[in-house]
Design a protein around this motif. Structure first.
Motif, short mmCIF file in Angstrom:
data_model
loop_
_atom_site.label_atom_id
_atom_site.label_comp_id
_atom_site.label_asym_id
_atom_site.label_seq_id
_atom_site.Cartn_x
_atom_site.Cartn_y
_atom_site.Cartn_z
N ASN A 222 19.18 -10.50 31.64
CA ASN A 222 19.29 -11.76 32.39
C ASN A 222 18.26 -12.76 31.89
OD1 ASN A 222 16.77 -11.38 33.84
ND2 ASN A 222 17.86 -9.85 35.05
N ASN A 223 18.40 -14.00 32.33
CA ASN A 223 17.55 -15.09 31.83
C ASN A 223 16.09 -14.93 32.25
OD1 ASN A 223 19.64 -16.36 30.50
ND2 ASN A 223 20.20 -17.63 32.27
N PHE B 108 10.36 -10.19 37.09
CA PHE B 108 11.67 -9.68 37.51
C PHE B 108 11.51 -8.26 38.02
CE2 PHE B 108 15.93 -7.92 37.04
CZ PHE B 108 16.66 -8.93 37.66
N ASP B 109 11.95 -8.02 39.25
CA ASP B 109 11.87 -6.71 39.89
C ASP B 109 13.16 -5.94 39.58
OD1 ASP B 109 11.76 -4.52 41.53
OD2 ASP B 109 11.02 -5.61 43.28
N TRP C 67 16.44 -6.20 41.56
CA TRP C 67 17.19 -7.06 40.65
C TRP C 67 17.07 -8.52 41.07
CZ3 TRP C 67 18.07 -5.00 36.25
CH2 TRP C 67 18.89 -5.63 35.31
N GLU C 68 15.81 -8.94 41.24
CA GLU C 68 15.52 -10.32 41.59
C GLU C 68 14.11 -10.67 41.15
OE1 GLU C 68 15.92 -10.37 45.81
OE2 GLU C 68 13.93 -9.52 46.15
#
Length: 366
Positions: free
Chosen positions: A251-252, A300-301, A305-306
């Protein structure tokens, strides 16, 4: 020096060729095919017609120096400026693709004024492509039933377009450096690969309140696979072997973190004389790097997933080792990684994570 490709065209079946001759094939098949592939007379992707080629006694293996030369004529020579050429020879629609026709095409490809990479034959019914190093009785590399000019152009657009000739036929720069390994130059592009994590563990020299979260993080990491998308392996000024890898990020947020921390600039260094091809005597690459994380920095965790803010500033030392060998143009083996995390607000406190698994890095030997 140019890289050349020779094509011979022979037609059969699906197209309406009733009563057609070689001239019809040139006008109704060859000309639109070349235009569809991206060639135009007088341009940087030029079309030269009816090039006469002289075959001397030495080229033909004839022993008498006074033997008269033989001549041949390539119907089309297609020149991609600064990269290479290929030749297109047109045959009538009722000519079979015989061994003599194939040999004629290959002889044009091998001619010193052509020095081709391919010889192809097409008569409207079939299109056949040979490498110039092949013999006339070898099976073709491509054998395509011809239905239309558009269908044939689509099939050849990844092989004979000007962009393909630039990609495949541009002469390589002379490489005088020490080779990386047997069959390689002093630099090789990484074309892909992956690492597969097999385990992750952690330990701390103090009581960590969120130890359960660390256990879960290690469990998730141990089940991950990371894809390699590019990079290179080359010798540096001291002749050490140095590798850099490009990664596919999920992801970004992780991509931005990698850019901020310059992760793709990390160097994997081997002090071995070359990269081994022997599994019993593998080559070792080491990487050492430092990553600093500020309090409040976005991270990023992977558990939730955030993204979230870092609760404490962290100075992280990374040490990694990859041990492997080259097999089928891939560097394969096992890796291990250690992350040592220290905290300016907690002097003397250390949290360490250890991981390992297997890897495969594809290398381009060209």
């Amino acid at each position: 020096m140019y890289c050349y490709v020779l094509i011979v065209i022979v037609l059969e079946g699906f197209m309406n060729l009733e009563g057609a001759n070689e001239t019809d094939v040139r006008e109704e098949v060859a000309a639109p095919l070349l235009a569809a592939l991206g060639y135009e007379r007088g341009s940087s992707n030029d079309i030269l017609r009816e090039l006469t080629l002289k075959y001397g006694h030495s080229f033909l293996g004839r022993k008498k120096s006074n033997d008269p030369p033989l001549r041949g004529r390539a119907d089309y020579v297609l020149a991609v400026l600064g990269a290479g050429r290929w030749v297109l020879e047109v045959k009538g629609p009722y000519e079979d693709i015989t061994q003599d026709v194939i040999e004629q095409a290959i002889s044009y490809a091998r001619h010193p004024e052509v020095a081709g990479s391919y010889a192809a034959i097409l008569n409207g019914r079939r299109f056949q492509l040979f490498h110039a190093t092949q013999k006339s009785d070898d099976p073709p590399q491509l054998d395509i039933a011809v239905e239309s000019v558009d269908q044939l152009a689509r099939a050849l657009r990844g092989v004979l377009s000007p962009a393909d000739i630039r990609r495949d036929c541009t002469p390589p720069a002379v490489d005088l450096g020490l080779p990386l390994a047997e069959g390689f130059r002093s630099k090789a592009a990484v074309t892909g690969g992956n690492i597969t994590h097999a385990f992750y563990e952690w330990e701390s020299n103090f009581h960590l309140p969120n130890s359960g979260q660390m256990d879960e993080t290690c469990r998730v990491l141990a089940d991950m696979r990371s894809d390699i998308t590019g990079g290179y392996v080359a010798r540096d000024k001291e002749s050490r072997i140095v590798g850099k890898l490009d990664w596919a990020y999920p992801n970004n947020a992780i991509l931005q973190f990698a850019k901020d921390k310059q992760i793709e600039n990390f160097e994997y260094i081997s002090l071995d004389s070359d990269i081994s091809t022997n599994p019993q005597a593998p080559t070792t690459f080491d990487v050492v790097a430092q990553i600093t994380i500020d309090q409040g920095e976005r991270l990023f965790d992977i558990l939730r997933w955030e993204s979230k803010e870092a609760g404490i500033a962290t100075a992280m030392n990374l040490r990694g080792q990859a041990i492997g060998y080259i097999a089928d143009d891939s560097f394969v083996g096992q890796f291990q990684t250690e992350y040592e995390m220290r905290f300016p607000l907690l002097p003397g406190a250390i949290v360490s994570m250890y991981g390992g698994g297997t890897f495969s890095v594809r290398l381009d030997p060209r």
